[in-house]
Scaffold this motif. Sequence first.
Motif, PDB file in Angstrom:
ATOM      1  N   UNK A 220       0.822  -1.206   0.000  1.00 19.84           N
ATOM      2  CA  UNK A 220       0.000   0.000   0.000  1.00 19.84           C
ATOM      3  C   UNK A 220       0.859   1.260   0.000  1.00 19.84           C
ATOM      4  N   UNK A 221       1.967   1.209   0.748  1.00 24.03           N
ATOM      5  CA  UNK A 221       2.872   2.358   0.804  1.00 24.03           C
ATOM      6  C   UNK A 221       3.638   2.496  -0.506  1.00 24.03           C
ATOM      7  N   UNK A 222       4.219   1.389  -0.956  1.00 24.46           N
ATOM      8  CA  UNK A 222       5.045   1.440  -2.175  1.00 24.46           C
ATOM      9  C   UNK A 222       4.225   1.823  -3.407  1.00 24.46           C
ATOM     10  N   UNK A 223       2.969   1.403  -3.454  1.00 24.08           N
ATOM     11  CA  UNK A 223       2.131   1.690  -4.610  1.00 24.08           C
ATOM     12  C   UNK A 223       1.425   3.045  -4.507  1.00 24.08           C
ATOM     13  N   UNK A 224       1.595   3.741  -3.374  1.00 22.48           N
ATOM     14  CA  UNK A 224       1.022   5.083  -3.225  1.00 22.48           C
ATOM     15  C   UNK A 224      -0.490   5.091  -3.155  1.00 22.48           C
ATOM     16  N   UNK A 225      -1.062   4.104  -2.460  1.00 21.55           N
ATOM     17  CA  UNK A 225      -2.520   3.949  -2.438  1.00 21.55           C
ATOM     18  C   UNK A 225      -3.229   4.926  -1.500  1.00 21.55           C
ATOM     19  N   UNK A 226      -2.630   5.198  -0.347  1.00 20.53           N
ATOM     20  CA  UNK A 226      -3.310   5.969   0.690  1.00 20.53           C
ATOM     21  C   UNK A 226      -2.409   7.066   1.247  1.00 20.53           C
ATOM     22  N   UNK A 227      -3.068   8.085   1.796  1.00 19.32           N
ATOM     23  CA  UNK A 227      -2.383   9.113   2.583  1.00 19.32           C
ATOM     24  C   UNK A 227      -2.367   8.738   4.062  1.00 19.32           C
ATOM     25  N   UNK A 228      -3.373   7.944   4.464  1.00 17.71           N
ATOM     26  CA  UNK A 228      -3.541   7.558   5.867  1.00 17.71           C
ATOM     27  C   UNK A 228      -3.775   6.055   5.927  1.00 17.71           C
ATOM     28  N   UNK A 229      -2.915   5.341   6.636  1.00 18.27           N
ATOM     29  CA  UNK A 229      -3.071   3.900   6.802  1.00 18.27           C
ATOM     30  C   UNK A 229      -3.848   3.605   8.078  1.00 18.27           C
ATOM     31  N   UNK A 230      -4.691   2.553   8.025  1.00 15.27           N
ATOM     32  CA  UNK A 230      -5.584   2.263   9.153  1.00 15.27           C
ATOM     33  C   UNK A 230      -5.534   0.794   9.574  1.00 15.27           C
ATOM     34  N   UNK A 231      -4.382   0.304   9.988  1.00 15.75           N
ATOM     35  CA  UNK A 231      -4.329  -1.069  10.490  1.00 15.75           C
ATOM     36  C   UNK A 231      -5.081  -1.194  11.811  1.00 15.75           C
ATOM     37  N   UNK A 232      -5.479  -2.414  12.124  1.00 15.91           N
ATOM     38  CA  UNK A 232      -6.234  -2.695  13.346  1.00 15.91           C
ATOM     39  C   UNK A 232      -5.529  -3.818  14.093  1.00 15.91           C
ATOM     40  N   UNK A 233      -5.295  -3.624  15.395  1.00 18.49           N
ATOM     41  CA  UNK A 233      -4.543  -4.590  16.188  1.00 18.49           C
ATOM     42  C   UNK A 233      -5.258  -5.926  16.347  1.00 18.49           C
ATOM     43  N   UNK A 234      -6.550  -5.984  16.082  1.00 18.59           N
ATOM     44  CA  UNK A 234      -7.285  -7.242  16.191  1.00 18.59           C
ATOM     45  C   UNK A 234      -7.540  -7.886  14.840  1.00 18.59           C
ATOM     46  N   UNK A 235      -7.288  -7.158  13.748  1.00 17.09           N
ATOM     47  CA  UNK A 235      -7.661  -7.664  12.432  1.00 17.09           C
ATOM     48  C   UNK A 235      -6.500  -7.736  11.447  1.00 17.09           C
TER      49      UNK A 235
END
Length: 386
Positions: free
Chosen positions: A261-276
Amino acid sequence: MKIDRITCRVVDFPLKGEFHPAWARGRNQPNLLMVLIEVETDDGVTGIGAAHAGLEAAITIERFVAPYFIGQDPMYVERLVPILRDTEILGAPVYCMEMPLWDLIGKVARVPVARLWGGYSDRVPAYCATAELRSPEQRVEDVRRMIAEGYRAVKFRFHLPDPRDDLKVVEAVRGAVGNQIEIMVDANQAGVEPGHGGHRSWGFPLALEVARELERMNVRWLEEPLPRHDYDGLRRLRDRLDTLPLAGGEDNHGLHEFKLLIDRGCYDILQPDALLSEGVGQMRKVAALAELAGLEVAPHTWGNGIGLMANLHLAAAIPNCPFLEFPHDPPSGWTAAARDQMLLEPLVIDAEGCVRVSDRPGFGLVLDEERIAHHTVSTHVVSARD
């Protein structure tokens, strides 16, 4: 110190009112289903975690994780993380199993996990994450209440058959309260609950049309406007916008997908979830990669107060987190009190709309053992003596 016992309790909490989340294709969600995870050591220290799931997660942990955690030193987290990654090819994703390890380590060190990780702040701005689809008039009323309660930001869902009707909600709120509150929008195009009907896939042209309207209305970000693996489409959409950031990532799994996602320039804000999405400690690596790329990280949270606490500690430990997601959508059955009903001390916002990190060691969780016991539907135990 060795891991001596792992207990998973499947807990089914009822909601007090009806709840129709936008991503559920019109269905009512009557409960909060979770797995409470406890990792105990031979020294008598217990780390607490949770899964945003049910029996499938408990069985996966019992069969594919616990046998390889038992007898290991919980302090060596990086030795245990590969087990969680390998488990996903056989069972449900259980990245959540990293959480009790860090809770345990924080308790042994007698410091909150956020400080153990270096610390950046003792509180994080929260945004009130709504879930249901409501009329513009109702949402104006809701937002006035939020402002009075101290919230500085709110997120709406776009799931009507015609998203131009969703836009009317943002227009009405902007017209009523101006810039008193930040507005985020979640299209949930990355993934919805299984089923038929009740969901419209946008595609690139419609996503661009909606995004440009939201840009005009000074929205803080647009979340999940396209499918989670449409890397080319997300990059193309991001390149066509001037001021509206794109956010997403909750439905992506593993460090490798976030690197993509970072390398491909998909988002300005990443939203990982500690449970998912990935283990809560591994999410620090995601945050570091994002920081180097000039991106923000705003952890996703929905399932329960234990997961919210883990994401809070991560948010407070990194320098590039603008907001913490704070699920709360009264008068539906999904409120902050319902979300945190497994805790004796629910999370709240302060007068400035922030959530403070507890000074208690680990993740600072205080369980409501009586309520948990009352609503436990199955218990799964693996110990060194088995």
